[in-house]
Motif scaffolding. Structure first.
Motif, mmCIF file in Angstrom:
data_model
loop_
_atom_site.group_PDB
_atom_site.id
_atom_site.type_symbol
_atom_site.label_atom_id
_atom_site.label_comp_id
_atom_site.label_asym_id
_atom_site.label_seq_id
_atom_site.Cartn_x
_atom_site.Cartn_y
_atom_site.Cartn_z
ATOM 1 N N TYR A 63 0.871 -1.182 0.000
ATOM 2 C CA TYR A 63 0.000 0.000 0.000
ATOM 3 C C TYR A 63 0.906 1.230 0.000
ATOM 4 C CZ TYR A 63 -4.547 -2.209 0.950
ATOM 5 O OH TYR A 63 -5.708 -2.912 0.861
ATOM 6 N N SER A 64 0.303 2.408 -0.110
ATOM 7 C CA SER A 64 1.069 3.650 -0.010
ATOM 8 C C SER A 64 0.334 4.618 0.905
ATOM 9 C CB SER A 64 1.258 4.278 -1.394
ATOM 10 O OG SER A 64 0.014 4.706 -1.909
ATOM 11 N N LEU A 65 1.090 5.539 1.487
ATOM 12 C CA LEU A 65 0.510 6.583 2.340
ATOM 13 C C LEU A 65 1.431 7.790 2.373
ATOM 14 C CD1 LEU A 65 2.310 6.566 5.169
ATOM 15 C CD2 LEU A 65 0.823 4.700 5.747
ATOM 16 N N VAL A 66 0.923 8.909 2.870
ATOM 17 C CA VAL A 66 1.731 10.105 3.084
ATOM 18 C C VAL A 66 2.033 10.171 4.578
ATOM 19 C CG1 VAL A 66 1.795 12.628 2.974
ATOM 20 C CG2 VAL A 66 0.679 11.340 1.150
ATOM 21 N N PRO A 67 3.315 10.217 4.981
ATOM 22 C CA PRO A 67 3.651 10.267 6.414
ATOM 23 C C PRO A 67 3.126 11.547 7.068
ATOM 24 C CG PRO A 67 5.577 9.693 5.110
ATOM 25 C CD PRO A 67 4.513 10.125 4.146
ATOM 26 N N PHE A 68 2.827 11.463 8.354
ATOM 27 C CA PHE A 68 2.344 12.624 9.099
ATOM 28 C C PHE A 68 3.428 13.700 9.251
ATOM 29 C CE2 PHE A 68 -0.593 9.331 10.724
ATOM 30 C CZ PHE A 68 -1.791 9.940 10.389
ATOM 31 N N ALA A 69 4.690 13.297 9.238
ATOM 32 C CA ALA A 69 5.776 14.241 9.485
ATOM 33 C C ALA A 69 6.062 15.130 8.276
ATOM 34 C CB ALA A 69 7.045 13.495 9.876
ATOM 35 N N PRO A 71 5.615 18.132 5.666
ATOM 36 C CA PRO A 71 5.050 19.461 5.918
ATOM 37 C C PRO A 71 3.742 19.729 5.178
ATOM 38 C CG PRO A 71 6.965 19.616 4.488
ATOM 39 C CD PRO A 71 6.873 18.195 4.941
ATOM 40 N N ILE A 72 3.523 19.036 4.064
ATOM 41 C CA ILE A 72 2.291 19.253 3.298
ATOM 42 C C ILE A 72 1.708 17.910 2.893
ATOM 43 C CG2 ILE A 72 2.856 21.545 2.387
ATOM 44 C CD1 ILE A 72 3.808 20.112 -0.174
ATOM 45 N N ASN A 73 0.401 17.896 2.666
ATOM 46 C CA ASN A 73 -0.259 16.629 2.345
ATOM 47 C C ASN A 73 -0.044 16.209 0.895
ATOM 48 O OD1 ASN A 73 -1.896 18.672 1.318
ATOM 49 N ND2 ASN A 73 -3.742 17.450 1.531
ATOM 50 N N THR A 74 0.645 17.019 0.118
ATOM 51 C CA THR A 74 0.930 16.651 -1.273
ATOM 52 C C THR A 74 2.343 16.088 -1.406
ATOM 53 O OG1 THR A 74 1.590 18.926 -1.696
ATOM 54 C CG2 THR A 74 -0.681 18.316 -2.256
ATOM 55 N N ALA A 75 2.969 15.773 -0.286
ATOM 56 C CA ALA A 75 4.324 15.207 -0.296
ATOM 57 C C ALA A 75 4.299 13.829 -0.957
ATOM 58 C CB ALA A 75 4.844 15.097 1.130
ATOM 59 N N PRO A 76 5.468 13.327 -1.384
ATOM 60 C CA PRO A 76 5.495 12.003 -2.021
ATOM 61 C C PRO A 76 4.964 10.911 -1.089
ATOM 62 C CG PRO A 76 7.603 13.130 -2.258
ATOM 63 C CD PRO A 76 6.776 13.950 -1.325
ATOM 64 N N LYS A 77 4.303 9.952 -1.677
ATOM 65 C CA LYS A 77 3.799 8.810 -0.906
ATOM 66 C C LYS A 77 4.942 7.834 -0.645
ATOM 67 C CE LYS A 77 -0.910 9.005 -2.708
ATOM 68 N NZ LYS A 77 -1.753 9.017 -1.547
ATOM 69 N N VAL A 78 4.823 7.104 0.463
ATOM 70 C CA VAL A 78 5.829 6.099 0.783
ATOM 71 C C VAL A 78 5.157 4.730 0.828
ATOM 72 C CG1 VAL A 78 7.277 7.707 2.080
ATOM 73 C CG2 VAL A 78 5.609 6.320 3.288
#
Length: 194
Positions: A63-69, A71-78
């Motif tokens: 799966y993929s997600l954006v980490p909480f750390a 700064p923005i919610n458009t950061a690369p998914k991990v």
């Protein structure tokens, strides 16, 4: 070992001689403390056996997600992983992948990067059983009642798009959905960077 055995561990320390030399007093294994002492000393083997087929995690799914750390919610998914058992347990747990802000969409997974040392935040949802059964503790020999049940572990991430939500907001949203059913509870662990 679980915190619930801390009292037994402390009691075992009191069995050592005051002089600090020599062996601790061996108790008969007919008491909970004696049984625990025998297990700790390796005189009694603890065998848990195989897990029931329904409680095995099965394969791990990407799966993929954006980490909480970030700064923005458009950061690369991990990249993150979810067990097959947890994936099939979404309905029982009372949440959906969208609530956890995780995605299995091929485009999201393909664009996700491997973040070394990153462990996603998790929501662990426990669904308790309805009937009590009696069991015997493998560590103390005491009988206890349990309702059994199942637990499901889900990685959680930053909300994206117009519904951007941080760790606190995601926790609150998941908790609201989970506790709508009286036999469910949820706990959370924050994400880790090693």
């Amino acid at each position: 070992m679980a915190k619930r055995f801390n009292n037994l561990k402390a009691a075992l320390k009191l069995l050592r001689p005051l002089s600090g030399t020599g062996d601790a007093v061996d108790l008969p294994d007919t008491t909970a403390l004696g049984f625990f002492q025998a297990v700790q000393a390796g005189k009694k083997a603890v065998e848990y056996g195989d897990r029931p087929e329904g409680s095995e995690p099965g394969q791990l799914l990407l799966y993929s997600l954006v980490p909480f750390a970030t700064p923005i919610n458009t950061a690369p998914k991990v990249k993150t992983y979810l067990s097959k058992r947890s994936e099939t347990g979404f309905g029982t747990a009372g949440i959906a992948a969208a609530d956890a802000n995780i995605s299995k969409v091929p485009a999201d997974v393909a664009a996700a990067v491997e973040l070394v040392g990153f462990v996603a935040a998790k929501a662990v949802i426990r669904v308790s059983g309805t009937t009590s059964t009696q069991k015997t503790s493998k560590l103390t020999g005491q009988k206890y009642k349990t309702k059994g049940g199942s637990s499901y572990s889900y990685p959680i991430g930053f909300g994206v798009g117009e519904t951007a939500k941080g760790f606190k907001d995601v926790k609150e949203a998941i908790t609201t959905k989970v506790i709508a059913n009286a036999n469910r509870s949820v706990s959370f662990t924050p994400e880790i960077y090693r």
